[in-house]
Enzyme design. Structure first.
Site, mmCIF file in Angstrom:
data_model
loop_
_atom_site.group_PDB
_atom_site.id
_atom_site.type_symbol
_atom_site.label_atom_id
_atom_site.label_comp_id
_atom_site.label_asym_id
_atom_site.label_seq_id
_atom_site.Cartn_x
_atom_site.Cartn_y
_atom_site.Cartn_z
ATOM 1 C CB SER A 64 -0.929 0.029 1.211
ATOM 2 O OG SER A 64 -1.967 -0.903 1.037
ATOM 3 C CE LYS A 67 -3.745 0.695 -1.051
ATOM 4 N NZ LYS A 67 -4.508 0.365 0.178
ATOM 5 C CE1 TYR A 191 -3.903 -1.173 -4.848
ATOM 6 C CE2 TYR A 191 -4.801 -3.398 -4.756
ATOM 7 C CZ TYR A 191 -4.339 -2.263 -4.114
ATOM 8 O OH TYR A 191 -4.298 -2.222 -2.744
ATOM 9 C CE1 TYR A 243 -5.107 2.066 4.004
ATOM 10 C CE2 TYR A 243 -3.632 0.979 5.527
ATOM 11 C CZ TYR A 243 -3.980 1.316 4.243
ATOM 12 O OH TYR A 243 -3.210 0.918 3.211
ATOM 13 C CB VAL A 261 0.088 -5.887 4.171
ATOM 14 C CG1 VAL A 261 -1.260 -5.436 4.648
ATOM 15 C CG2 VAL A 261 0.147 -6.065 2.684
HETATM 16 O O1 DON Z 1 -4.620 -4.590 -1.659
HETATM 17 C C1 DON Z 1 -4.056 -5.381 -0.949
HETATM 18 O O2 DON Z 1 -4.695 -6.197 -0.322
HETATM 19 C C2 DON Z 1 -2.545 -5.406 -0.760
HETATM 20 N N1 DON Z 1 -1.892 -5.878 -1.877
HETATM 21 C C3 DON Z 1 -2.022 -4.122 -0.262
HETATM 22 C C4 DON Z 1 -2.663 -3.775 1.029
HETATM 23 C C5 DON Z 1 -1.806 -3.027 1.990
HETATM 24 O O3 DON Z 1 -0.607 -2.953 1.942
HETATM 25 C C6 DON Z 1 -2.580 -2.470 3.142
HETATM 26 N N2 DON Z 1 -1.757 -1.672 4.006
HETATM 27 N N3 DON Z 1 -1.374 -1.812 5.090
#
Ligand code: DON
Length: 439
Positions: A64, A67, A191, A243, A261
């Site tokens: 993320s 983003k 994405y 978030y 993540v």
């Molecule tokens: O969209 C997703 O589920 C992941 N590839 C990225 C999510 C993410 O890193 C959330 N942040 N903490």
């Protein structure tokens, strides 16, 4: 002598090292198999110095943290209005992968939650790009922020795609609202490729430093995106980057930030530095446990909270004196330091309260370290009004702090390189630009 900064970083890492709370992201095997003990922190200054401690060169997926950078690329490539028409800027207070959109418009609430980030990915590059070209545009853009060519981890990417049911659901919902206009699967694939780009903590700190440096990479000097885009991105990071922990973060850390993540966490301190930490165990919001602890330490130890009220700047008017000279009695305002609106207002006040009676007035900016646009315009207006009041006005500006010294209608300003020339003008002065006359 060794720099104190890496020693400080190493000390703070030692302090948080023992905290084994939190859990690895477990939704794909590759993230669940990460080494939970990895720990690193990097500071990258806006003039290109990099300090690190711990695991600063271990690669992991950006997730993320991509983003805000993809948002910057979309704003840059499409302009603000088309992007804002499709993605809002309101904190959602929800988890990053919540399946929710604004009730009335169907827009995702912000570009940091997955719904917004999937939409943002589709807005990177010109509208006629193929999905593959768009991925290349995004990877190239992320690479420009990092200052080196980045690559996608194909294994993580394939595994994420096999488990992308929730993101696919979000994309189909976006398609049904007309926010996405193309194949939802192709957009989610793009994405996920974006999230699977491999970075190190060092890369992330450089990327954050590029934001902190108004979009200019501190080492390559490439202007990756412009200042208006950076301001928008940092604002959204500050309000939505963490978030549903955004409020706690804003009050306790106060640095525009974004987490991922895989355990990465970045912060961009405008005008100062980019910060990145890496530690894979996550809290319930999906933010790195030890990363959050490190940022809390950095912020409190070093006064990095952006809402920290700075100590009053040193007086911008260093002196206000009269000197006789060949040009007649001369009133000299010697200015100093960094001048923004409040400093310029102080200068205007000093000139107004002094109400100079001398025929010559000198504004000396040779000790000024920076002057922003509004302060520059205010000083030029002071020069114009002094001219209209019958003074000869002279600007001492050896470093060209005021590059276009035109005071405008009726104003007249002589620019010289040192104070001596201003007080005792030679019949023909030399210098960068001796005279600037308003039209
Ligand atoms: O969209 C997703 O589920 C992941 N590839 C990225 C999510 C993410 O890193 C959330 N942040 N903490």
């Amino acid at each position: 002598m060794r720099s104190v900064v890496p020693d400080y970083l190493a000390e703070v890492l030692r302090d948080v090292e023992a905290d084994a709370s939190g859990r690895l992201a477990g939704y794909i095997p590759e993230l669940a198999a990460a080494d939970p003990e990895r720990l690193g922190a990097v500071f990258a200054t806006v003039d290109g110095e990099v300090y690190g401690a711990g695991d600063v060169d271990v690669e992991f997926t950006i997730q993320s943290i991509s983003k805000p950078f993809a948002y910057a690329l979309a704003l840059s490539d499409r302009g603000f209005d088309p992007v804002l028409a499709k993605v809002g800027v309101e904190p959602s207070g929800e988890a990053f992968n919540e399946i929710s959109l604004e009730n009335d418009t169907g827009r995702p609430r912000n570009p940091m939650i997955n719904a917004g980030a999937i939409t943002t990915h589709a807005l990177a590059g010109p509208g006629d790009m193929t999905p593959a070209e768009r991925v290349e545009r995004v990877v190239r853009g992320l690479s420009a922020f990092a200052g080196r060519r980045l690559r996608v981890d194909e294994t993580v990417c394939a595994s994420e795609m096999d488990n992308a049911h929730r993101n696919l659901a979000i994309a189909h919902m976006l398609r049904s609202h007309g926010i996405l206009t193309e194949d939802p699967r192709a957009v989610v694939d793009g994405y996920i490729r974006q999230c699977s780009v491999l970075v190190t903590a060092r890369d992330l700190a450089m990327m954050a430093a590029t934001l902190a440096n108004r979009g200019v990479h501190p080492r390559s000097n490439e202007q990756v995106v412009d200042g208006a885009v950076v301001r928008q991105v940092l604002s959204v990071m500050a309000t939505c980057g963490m978030y549903d922990a955004a409020g706690d973060w804003a009050t306790q850390v106060g640095i525009p930030a974004k987490s991922g993540v895989a355990g990465g966490l970045i912060g961009a301190l405008p005008g100062q530095l980019g910060i990145a930490t890496f530690s894979p165990r996550l809290d319930g919001h999906g933010n790195s446990v030890r990363g959050v602890a490190l940022f809390e330490r950095f912020s409190s130890d070093m006064g990095m909270h952006v809402m920290e009220v700075p100590p009053a700047a040193r007086a911008v008017v260093r002196s206000n004196q009269i000197r006789p000279g060949t040009g007649g009695m001369t009133r000299i305002f010697r200015l100093q330091g960094g001048i923004r609106f409040a400093g310029a207002e102080r200068i205007v006040r000093e000139v107004v309260e002094t109400a100079p009676a001398e025929p010559r007035v000198v504004l000396d900016v040779s000790l000024v370290s920076s002057i922003d646009d509004v302060a520059r315009r205010m000083l030029l207006e002071v020069a114009r009004r002094l001219t209209l009041d019958g003074h000869e006005v002279c600007l001492v500006d050896p470093e060209t702090m005021i590059p276009d010294p035109d005071p405008g209608d009726g104003g007249r300003l002589t620019v010289v390189g040192d104070l001596e020339q201003a007080v005792n003008p030679r019949p023909i002065t030399s210098g960068r630009k001796n005279e600037s006359k308003g039209s």
